[in-house]
Design an enzyme around this catalytic site. Structure first.
Site, PDB file in Angstrom:
ATOM      1  CG  HIS A  62      -0.431   0.438   2.485  1.00  0.00           C
ATOM      2  ND1 HIS A  62      -0.014  -0.443   3.459  1.00  0.00           N
ATOM      3  CD2 HIS A  62      -0.207   1.673   2.988  1.00  0.00           C
ATOM      4  CE1 HIS A  62       0.438   0.239   4.502  1.00  0.00           C
ATOM      5  NE2 HIS A  62       0.332   1.528   4.240  1.00  0.00           N
ATOM      6  CB  SER A  85       2.933   2.292   6.114  1.00  0.00           C
ATOM      7  OG  SER A  85       1.635   2.377   6.616  1.00  0.00           O
ATOM      8  CG  ASP A 128      -0.075  -3.811   2.788  1.00  0.00           C
ATOM      9  OD1 ASP A 128       0.423  -3.390   1.731  1.00  0.00           O
ATOM     10  OD2 ASP A 128      -0.355  -3.077   3.759  1.00  0.00           O
TER      11      ASP A 128
END
Length: 263
Positions: free
Chosen positions: A75, A213, A120
């Site tokens: 992502h 992230s 992911d």
């Protein structure tokens, strides 16, 4: 003499730069955009990298898994025009001996779903290899069969926000110790959003947050730090009482092996 031998023995271990063994030992409170984390010891998480765009803006973290490869979250939307910065601790300093590495290829997991955030994971092949040193080395990858049971105390690191409403991210790399949370417990917070390709951790007064992230969730296994998760998603308020969700690396290892072997 015994002491000297011990010192040279440790120097030897550091010199080989095997995976999952930092030359500079991390010190974690409670083990010791990480909320309620603390500054890391510079160089003690040598696989942590910063992904930056061409303006030098840090947008995601990642982990070195070898001299040529970095793993991050799908992502994050990494492009070959972005760069990998290794050996960094303080993003506000120009004094650090960092390595700015170009990306040759981006391998996004084809099963990544931006709606469910399943699978992911992205692998980045570097255009030139990272030079391993005291402050730059790889994390160990798990095997498909490795298990990180609920309650296992692990660590996450990153330059993400330290409060969800913070205007900027911290300059210094943050770290936090946090426990793995069982799938059942995680589903109490997130319901059917949690799938077998995710692993949860936290709800312990610390949390990953925006900007972390793609970075690592690492657990010690047989004395080496092993990548159990990749920072994926969580509460929009970075709640420290709700588990954060990570891509489960063990479940994604068949795809990782396939890409590494083919390239």
């Amino acid at each position: 003499m015994a002491f000297l031998w011990l010192v040279s023995c440790f120097a030897l271990v550091g010199a080989t730069f095997g995976c999952g063994v930092p030359a500079i030992q991390p010190v974690l409170t409670g083990l010791s955009r990480i909320v309620n984390g603390e500054d890391a010891i510079p160089g003690s998480w040598p696989w942590q990298v910063s992904l930056q765009d061409r303006t030098g803006f840090h947008f995601c973290g990642g982990s070195l898994i070898s001299e040529n490869w970095v793993v991050t979250a799908a992502h994050c939307g990494v492009k070959t025009t972005d760069v990998v910065v290794a050996g960094e601790f303080d993003q506000g300093s120009d004094e650090e001996n960092v390595q700015v590495l170009k990306i040759a290829q981006v391998f996004k997991n084809p099963k990544f779903n931006s709606f469910t955030v399943r699978n992911d994971i992205t692998l980045l092949k570097l255009a030139t290899p990272a030079q391993f040193s005291e402050t730059v080395s790889a994390v160990c990858l798990p095997t498909v069969d490795d298990d990180f049971p609920a309650g296992t105390l692990c660590a996450t690191t990153g330059w993400g926000k330290t409060k969800y409403n913070a205007l900027k991210t911290p300059d210094k790399l943050q770290q936090a110790a946090l426990p793995i949370v069982s799938e059942a417990k995680c589903k109490e917070s997130w319901g059917s959003k949690i799938t077998d390709v995710m692993i949860c951790a936290g709800a312990s007064g610390v949390s990953s947050c925006m900007g972390d992230s793609g970075g690592p969730l690492v657990c010690q296994k047989d004395g080496v730090w092993t990548l159990a998760g990749i920072v994926s998603w969580g509460s929009g308020f970075c709640s420290t009482s709700t588990p954060a969700v990570y891509a489960r690396v063990t479940a994604l290892m068949p795809w990782v092996q396939e890409i590494l072997e083919a390239n």
